[in-house]
Motif scaffolding. Structure first.
Motif, PDB file in Angstrom:
ATOM      1  N   GLU A 103      22.924  53.349   6.985  1.00 56.76           N
ATOM      2  CA  GLU A 103      24.000  53.529   6.016  1.00 56.76           C
ATOM      3  C   GLU A 103      23.940  54.886   5.301  1.00 56.76           C
ATOM      4  O   GLU A 103      24.909  55.290   4.678  1.00 56.76           O
ATOM      5  CB  GLU A 103      23.969  52.397   4.977  1.00 56.76           C
ATOM      6  N   VAL A 133      31.126  53.153   5.257  1.00 56.44           N
ATOM      7  CA  VAL A 133      29.980  52.943   4.367  1.00 56.44           C
ATOM      8  C   VAL A 133      29.186  54.242   4.231  1.00 56.44           C
ATOM      9  O   VAL A 133      28.778  54.636   3.135  1.00 56.44           O
ATOM     10  CB  VAL A 133      29.078  51.798   4.892  1.00 56.44           C
ATOM     11  N   THR A 162      34.847  46.671  -2.086  1.00 61.76           N
ATOM     12  CA  THR A 162      33.906  47.408  -1.225  1.00 61.76           C
ATOM     13  C   THR A 162      32.940  48.239  -2.074  1.00 61.76           C
ATOM     14  O   THR A 162      31.731  48.257  -1.814  1.00 61.76           O
ATOM     15  CB  THR A 162      34.686  48.331  -0.266  1.00 61.76           C
ATOM     16  N   GLN A 164      31.982  47.606  -5.035  1.00 62.39           N
ATOM     17  CA  GLN A 164      31.039  46.677  -5.675  1.00 62.39           C
ATOM     18  C   GLN A 164      29.936  46.268  -4.695  1.00 62.39           C
ATOM     19  O   GLN A 164      28.762  46.208  -5.054  1.00 62.39           O
ATOM     20  CB  GLN A 164      31.813  45.442  -6.166  1.00 62.39           C
ATOM     21  N   SER A 165      30.327  46.022  -3.448  1.00 63.18           N
ATOM     22  CA  SER A 165      29.338  45.640  -2.427  1.00 63.18           C
ATOM     23  C   SER A 165      28.371  46.793  -2.134  1.00 63.18           C
ATOM     24  O   SER A 165      27.190  46.582  -1.901  1.00 63.18           O
ATOM     25  CB  SER A 165      30.036  45.236  -1.132  1.00 63.18           C
ATOM     26  N   ARG A 167      27.467  49.002  -4.239  1.00 61.85           N
ATOM     27  CA  ARG A 167      26.556  49.098  -5.382  1.00 61.85           C
ATOM     28  C   ARG A 167      25.512  47.984  -5.341  1.00 61.85           C
ATOM     29  O   ARG A 167      24.324  48.213  -5.548  1.00 61.85           O
ATOM     30  CB  ARG A 167      27.347  49.025  -6.685  1.00 61.85           C
ATOM     31  N   THR A 168      25.978  46.775  -5.092  1.00 59.88           N
ATOM     32  CA  THR A 168      25.076  45.629  -5.119  1.00 59.88           C
ATOM     33  C   THR A 168      24.078  45.673  -3.962  1.00 59.88           C
ATOM     34  O   THR A 168      22.877  45.534  -4.154  1.00 59.88           O
ATOM     35  CB  THR A 168      25.901  44.327  -5.029  1.00 59.88           C
ATOM     36  N   GLY A 169      24.620  45.857  -2.764  1.00 59.53           N
ATOM     37  CA  GLY A 169      23.765  45.745  -1.581  1.00 59.53           C
ATOM     38  C   GLY A 169      22.987  46.999  -1.259  1.00 59.53           C
ATOM     39  O   GLY A 169      21.872  46.928  -0.747  1.00 59.53           O
ATOM     40  N   LEU A 170      23.575  48.159  -1.551  1.00 64.13           N
ATOM     41  CA  LEU A 170      22.946  49.409  -1.120  1.00 64.13           C
ATOM     42  C   LEU A 170      22.499  50.283  -2.289  1.00 64.13           C
ATOM     43  O   LEU A 170      21.903  51.336  -2.082  1.00 64.13           O
ATOM     44  CB  LEU A 170      23.909  50.185  -0.211  1.00 64.13           C
ATOM     45  N   GLY A 171      22.807  49.858  -3.499  1.00 64.57           N
ATOM     46  CA  GLY A 171      22.270  50.540  -4.677  1.00 64.57           C
ATOM     47  C   GLY A 171      22.903  51.883  -4.966  1.00 64.57           C
ATOM     48  O   GLY A 171      22.294  52.725  -5.615  1.00 64.57           O
TER      49      GLY A 171
ATOM     50  N   PHE B   8      26.517  45.773   4.202  1.00 66.86           N
ATOM     51  CA  PHE B   8      26.044  46.088   2.854  1.00 66.86           C
ATOM     52  C   PHE B   8      24.606  45.629   2.625  1.00 66.86           C
ATOM     53  O   PHE B   8      24.201  45.395   1.489  1.00 66.86           O
ATOM     54  CB  PHE B   8      26.979  45.468   1.816  1.00 66.86           C
ATOM     55  N   VAL B   9      23.858  45.496   3.702  1.00 70.12           N
ATOM     56  CA  VAL B   9      22.438  45.165   3.563  1.00 70.12           C
ATOM     57  C   VAL B   9      21.638  46.439   3.792  1.00 70.12           C
ATOM     58  O   VAL B   9      21.829  47.126   4.798  1.00 70.12           O
ATOM     59  CB  VAL B   9      22.019  44.078   4.575  1.00 70.12           C
ATOM     60  N   ASP B  10      20.771  46.749   2.864  1.00 70.39           N
ATOM     61  CA  ASP B  10      19.969  47.968   2.939  1.00 70.39           C
ATOM     62  C   ASP B  10      18.994  47.882   4.115  1.00 70.39           C
ATOM     63  O   ASP B  10      18.058  47.085   4.094  1.00 70.39           O
ATOM     64  CB  ASP B  10      19.204  48.125   1.612  1.00 70.39           C
ATOM     65  N   GLU B  96      19.510  41.774  -4.753  1.00 69.89           N
ATOM     66  CA  GLU B  96      19.930  43.023  -4.124  1.00 69.89           C
ATOM     67  C   GLU B  96      19.733  44.150  -5.136  1.00 69.89           C
ATOM     68  O   GLU B  96      19.060  43.963  -6.135  1.00 69.89           O
ATOM     69  CB  GLU B  96      21.381  42.901  -3.664  1.00 69.89           C
ATOM     70  N   HIS B  97      20.327  45.287  -4.869  1.00 67.88           N
ATOM     71  CA  HIS B  97      20.069  46.445  -5.726  1.00 67.88           C
ATOM     72  C   HIS B  97      20.726  46.341  -7.096  1.00 67.88           C
ATOM     73  O   HIS B  97      20.292  46.997  -8.033  1.00 67.88           O
ATOM     74  CB  HIS B  97      20.526  47.729  -5.040  1.00 67.88           C
ATOM     75  N   ALA B  98      21.797  45.581  -7.181  1.00 63.01           N
ATOM     76  CA  ALA B  98      22.472  45.449  -8.474  1.00 63.01           C
ATOM     77  C   ALA B  98      22.945  44.013  -8.666  1.00 63.01           C
ATOM     78  O   ALA B  98      23.286  43.328  -7.701  1.00 63.01           O
ATOM     79  CB  ALA B  98      23.661  46.409  -8.566  1.00 63.01           C
ATOM     80  N   LEU B  99      22.916  43.589  -9.893  1.00 64.67           N
ATOM     81  CA  LEU B  99      23.422  42.261 -10.246  1.00 64.67           C
ATOM     82  C   LEU B  99      24.371  42.473 -11.419  1.00 64.67           C
ATOM     83  O   LEU B  99      23.924  42.775 -12.528  1.00 64.67           O
ATOM     84  CB  LEU B  99      22.249  41.351 -10.622  1.00 64.67           C
TER      85      LEU B  99
END
Lengths: 247, 153
Positions: A103, A133, A162, A164-165, A167-171, B8-10, B96-99
């Motif tokens: 990614e 992405v 997208t 938000q995802s 940010r959440t999943g990939l920081g 969206f998975v690191d 995950e990275h953010a909540l």
């Protein structure tokens, strides 16, 4: 230097047109600009260079077969540098599916040339895939072009989800620089959509709307930015002012 | 807990790797003397209580160390001194990275996550399997049932 992606998962909203004309307007204003075409349909590449084939494209960079400096080409007409795309990009999701750090490839690849440009603008594909992405992970913020109609609101929902995802999943937190109104006609529904984008989503809508103007399409056909093809057209001045507003 | 899109998975993190999860609560205003905490319970171990700091006028944030993609339960709590004033319901998520969540206090008596054990959370209706898992389980059960009927077993 800032990296900005032009994105909307809804098609036909003048993403490529906006990317090209904003990039060329920035270049005319003295900025060093790089445009990256990340769409397998290569619309931006074709709009700038016609049917010219490129041996090396962003695909080769993503696949680690070329360094980014090796695939940059210049356009005198548009005044910016560009990394072209090709149709092979459409299969890259499968090729890179198991790649460690898949990614963040584009972000890492752009690092050596970051300081060579004032602005890097990425023309994204309308589909949500690994390339999109990568564009978002490489970008500080995004520009969302919309035609002011009902479905454009759905497009904004998709993009915000997208982000938000991402940010959440990939920081990675990606900002929204603003919404560009394209193909604008002075109609009640257009004004209502613009009002809703401002109030419901709290997003900045750029004040310079791009009017529905045939000069834009003609400029694509002639492979010129609209400010050269039709300098006195409403679209040319709107894009020039929009580019200033975006900086 | 929703389905996870692999886009969206690191890919640089293995499941179970320690990650610093950025927690953000929006739409919340605290009064003088009040503090906001997040209580997080992972698959193993004790609940962690972390104070969240103001980010702007209506949002608070902080960082908690969690195991990547591990199922967690979490709850937000407003305290003043030793007193617990408000709390949210207990929710489930994957680490995950953010909540990012919105502050939604519940007025009814809701048990504190700090007082619960893992098994009790698992047994509570609110903490049942994620919807995608529930669907899979119910689909599998239906398939099994239909095979039994088909073969007259």
């Amino acid at each position: 230097m800032s990296i900005v992606s032009v994105i909307n998962q809804k098609g036909g909203v003048a993403k490529t047109t906006t990317a090209l004309n904003v990039a060329s307007s920035w270049a005319k204003q003295g900025k060093r600009v790089l445009l990256i075409d990340l769409d397998p349909q290569s619309s931006a590449t074709k709009a700038v260079f016609g049917d010219q084939d490129f041996e090396c494209t962003i695909y080769d960079v993503m696949m680690n077969q070329k360094q980014v400096e090796e695939v940059i080409v210049s356009s005198d007409r548009f005044g910016f540098d560009m990394i072209p795309a090709e149709i092979l990009l459409s299969g890259i999701d499968i090729q890179l599916a198991a790649y460690f750090g898949r990614e963040g490839i584009l972000r890492r690849k752009l690092e050596p040339i970051n300081r060579s440009y004032d602005c890097i603008i990425i023309d994204c594909s309308p589909s949500l895939g690994l390339m999109t992405v990568n564009a978002l992970i490489a970008s500080k913020d995004i520009i969302i072009p919309i035609c002011p109609e009902y479905f454009s609101m759905k497009g904004i929902d998709l993009i915000l989800s997208t982000l938000q995802s991402i940010r959440t999943g990939l920081g990675h937190k990606v900002g929204v620089r603003g919404v560009v109104i394209t193909r604008y006609r002075d109609r009640k529904i257009a004004k209502e959509v613009i009002r809703q984008v401002r109030e419901q989503y709290g997003l900045r809508v750029f004040d310079n709307y791009i009017p529905d103007n045939i000069a834009v399409e003609e400029a694509h056909h002639m492979h010129f930015p609209v400010y050269i093809h039709a300098p006195t057209s409403p679209a040319a001045s709107a894009y020039m002012e929009l580019a200033k507003e975006m900086l | 807990m929703s389905k996870t899109n692999p886009l969206f998975v690191d890919s640089t993190k293995m499941r179970g790797d320690r990650i610093g999860t950025q927690v953000e609560v929006q739409n919340i205003i605290l009064h003088d003397g009040e503090k906001l905490f997040i209580t997080v319970l992972g698959q193993q171990g004790q609940p962690m209580n972390t104070e969240l700091e103001p980010m702007d006028e209506t949002s608070y944030g902080g960082r908690v160390l969690l195991k990547h993609l591990e199922g967690i339960s979490y709850q937000f709590v407003i305290e003043a001194g030793e007193a617990r004033l408000f709390h949210s319901t207990i929710k489930q998520a994957r680490a995950e990275h953010a909540l990012v969540d919105k502050w939604e206090p519940v007025m009814e008596e809701v048990v504190s996550l700090m007082d619960l054990k893992r098994e009790e959370i698992a047994a509570s209706p609110a903490a049942s399997a994620p919807s995608s898992d529930r669907k899979w389980i119910s689909d599998a059960a239906r398939t099994g049932q239909s095979l039994l009927e088909k073969w007259d077993l």
